[in-house]
Design a protein around this motif. Structure first.
Motif, PDB file in Angstrom:
ATOM      1  N   VAL A 162       1.008  -1.334   0.129  1.00 30.02           N
ATOM      2  CA  VAL A 162       0.088  -0.016   0.085  1.00 30.02           C
ATOM      3  C   VAL A 162       0.865   1.111   0.112  1.00 30.02           C
ATOM      4  O   VAL A 162       0.440   2.227  -0.539  1.00 30.02           O
ATOM      5  CB  VAL A 162      -0.860  -0.292   1.148  1.00 30.02           C
ATOM      6  N   GLY A 163       1.903   1.066   0.624  1.00 29.95           N
ATOM      7  CA  GLY A 163       2.672   2.310   0.665  1.00 29.95           C
ATOM      8  C   GLY A 163       3.383   2.496  -0.494  1.00 29.95           C
ATOM      9  O   GLY A 163       3.682   3.907  -0.768  1.00 29.95           O
ATOM     10  N   PRO A 175       3.922   8.675   5.813  1.00 30.09           N
ATOM     11  CA  PRO A 175       5.112   9.362   5.583  1.00 30.09           C
ATOM     12  C   PRO A 175       5.952   8.875   4.351  1.00 30.09           C
ATOM     13  O   PRO A 175       6.551   9.525   3.868  1.00 30.09           O
ATOM     14  CB  PRO A 175       5.912   9.021   6.890  1.00 30.09           C
ATOM     15  N   ALA A 176       5.673   7.460   4.087  1.00 33.48           N
ATOM     16  CA  ALA A 176       6.319   6.883   3.009  1.00 33.48           C
ATOM     17  C   ALA A 176       5.710   7.499   1.695  1.00 33.48           C
ATOM     18  O   ALA A 176       6.390   7.566   0.687  1.00 33.48           O
ATOM     19  CB  ALA A 176       5.988   5.338   3.260  1.00 33.48           C
ATOM     20  N   ILE A 177       4.342   7.701   1.631  1.00 34.05           N
ATOM     21  CA  ILE A 177       3.770   8.147   0.469  1.00 34.05           C
ATOM     22  C   ILE A 177       4.281   9.674   0.242  1.00 34.05           C
ATOM     23  O   ILE A 177       4.221   9.921  -0.978  1.00 34.05           O
ATOM     24  CB  ILE A 177       2.150   8.081   0.571  1.00 34.05           C
ATOM     25  N   GLY A 178       4.376  10.152   1.171  1.00 37.01           N
ATOM     26  CA  GLY A 178       4.758  11.682   1.105  1.00 37.01           C
ATOM     27  C   GLY A 178       6.125  12.085   0.611  1.00 37.01           C
ATOM     28  O   GLY A 178       6.758  13.076   0.947  1.00 37.01           O
ATOM     29  N   SER A 179       7.080  10.901   0.682  1.00 42.11           N
ATOM     30  CA  SER A 179       8.341  11.131   0.435  1.00 42.11           C
ATOM     31  C   SER A 179       8.687  12.002  -0.948  1.00 42.11           C
ATOM     32  O   SER A 179       8.256  11.964  -1.891  1.00 42.11           O
ATOM     33  CB  SER A 179       9.103   9.887   0.376  1.00 42.11           C
ATOM     34  N   SER A 180       9.700  12.665  -0.855  1.00 38.13           N
ATOM     35  CA  SER A 180      10.017  13.683  -2.016  1.00 38.13           C
ATOM     36  C   SER A 180      11.012  13.046  -2.965  1.00 38.13           C
ATOM     37  O   SER A 180      11.127  13.693  -4.145  1.00 38.13           O
ATOM     38  CB  SER A 180      10.612  15.016  -1.378  1.00 38.13           C
ATOM     39  N   LEU A 181      11.304  12.052  -2.739  1.00 34.99           N
ATOM     40  CA  LEU A 181      12.530  11.233  -3.626  1.00 34.99           C
ATOM     41  C   LEU A 181      11.713  11.052  -4.928  1.00 34.99           C
ATOM     42  O   LEU A 181      12.095  11.120  -6.061  1.00 34.99           O
ATOM     43  CB  LEU A 181      13.020   9.969  -2.964  1.00 34.99           C
TER      44      LEU A 181
END
Length: 292
Positions: free
Chosen positions: A96-97, A161-167
């Protein structure tokens, strides 16, 4: 009617066969050293306890055994939470992430790469600057945010937080910039809306990029269970297999063998996914771009 044939000169390769041999030898040497840690992990998983504790250690196993895996199985079977529950939690968070990160990052990168609007340069600068901060720096902020949202002791405390990672935004934006503007303009002339252009044109073109992002995101979430289990998730039935193995294997030196087997098993899934998508990673890293 006379047909004139023009023969172009063949491209000559300036590198000699000696250069090819030297390059192959250099790559083989580098590949050998890169493979050593993985070979050592595999070897340790099949070593008996006397070989694991030997100093200096042997790099390769001398008397292979499956005892480490059987001991690990009995340790997991003795847990009051079924091991299938730990596995479900791990795969749920990772899948899911990863899916959410790829979709959100791609949708955010598309306007940054191919559309013009006020503040575009500022937003991308913020994305780039956010890459400078490690996860350790943002742990307190993430914890407070998840607490305000009421996501503590749930899987979403790790997924959001993983979904919103900027990478992912940075990677997808840089790759989408290589799509010719003429291709999107032709789709607009044909009457395609933004979402149709994004899903049917942009996403298929940047397939190597989002496959690469899947590998990076899945690998990070697959190994994040231990830290996340201690910080965000408190209920035992909500924790991941990584955290469960860490707790079970803290029984002292006698459990060194099962810990080696657990390390190999935890590496199996990310390696399998990488093998399936390694060509996409190479294409993403080596592409020279698309031109109008």
């Amino acid at each position: 009617m006379t047909v004139i044939q023009i023969r172009l000169p063949k491209k000559r390769i300036s590198r000699s066969w000696k250069g090819d041999v030297m390059l192959f030898a250099l790559l083989a040497l580098v590949g050998y050293f890169m493979a050593l840690p993985l070979v050592f992990v595999i070897s340790n998983a099949f070593k008996p306890i006397n070989e694991i504790l030997k100093f200096p250690p042997d790099f390769l196993v001398r008397n292979p055994t499956m005892t480490n895996f059987s001991d690990l199985y009995h340790l997991l079977a003795g847990s009051w939470v079924p091991v299938t529950r730990y596995l479900y939690n791990t795969f749920f968070i990772a899948i899911v992430g990863t899916a959410g990160h790829v979709i959100i990052a791609s949708m955010a990168a598309y306007p940054l790469a191919k559309r013009h609007f006020p503040g575009k340069a500022t937003l991308f600068t913020i994305v780039v600057l956010s890459l400078m901060f490690s996860a350790t720096v943002t742990q307190i902020t993430n914890y407070m945010t998840m607490s305000w949202l009421g996501f503590l002791d749930t899987h979403w405390a790790v997924i959001i937080p993983a979904i919103g990672s900027s990478l992912g935004i940075y990677l997808m934006k840089q790759y989408m910039e290589q799509i010719p503007d003429a291709l999107l303009e032709a789709a607009e002339i044909d009457g395609c809306g933004e979402f149709r252009i994004f899903w049917t044109i942009v996403m298929p073109v940047v397939k190597p990029a989002w496959l690469t992002l899947i590998i990076f995101s899945f690998q990070g979430l697959w190994g994040a269970g231990g830290a996340a289990g201690a910080m965000y998730i408190y209920s035992e039935q909500m924790k991941t297999i990584d955290y469960a193995l860490g707790q079970i294997l803290q029984g002292g030196i006698i459990r060194t063998g099962p810990s080696m087997a657990a390390t190999l098993l935890m590496l199996t899934v990310p390696i399998f996914i990488f093998i399936l998508s390694q060509s996409s990673i190479i294409q993403t890293m080596s592409t020279s771009g698309m031109k109008d």
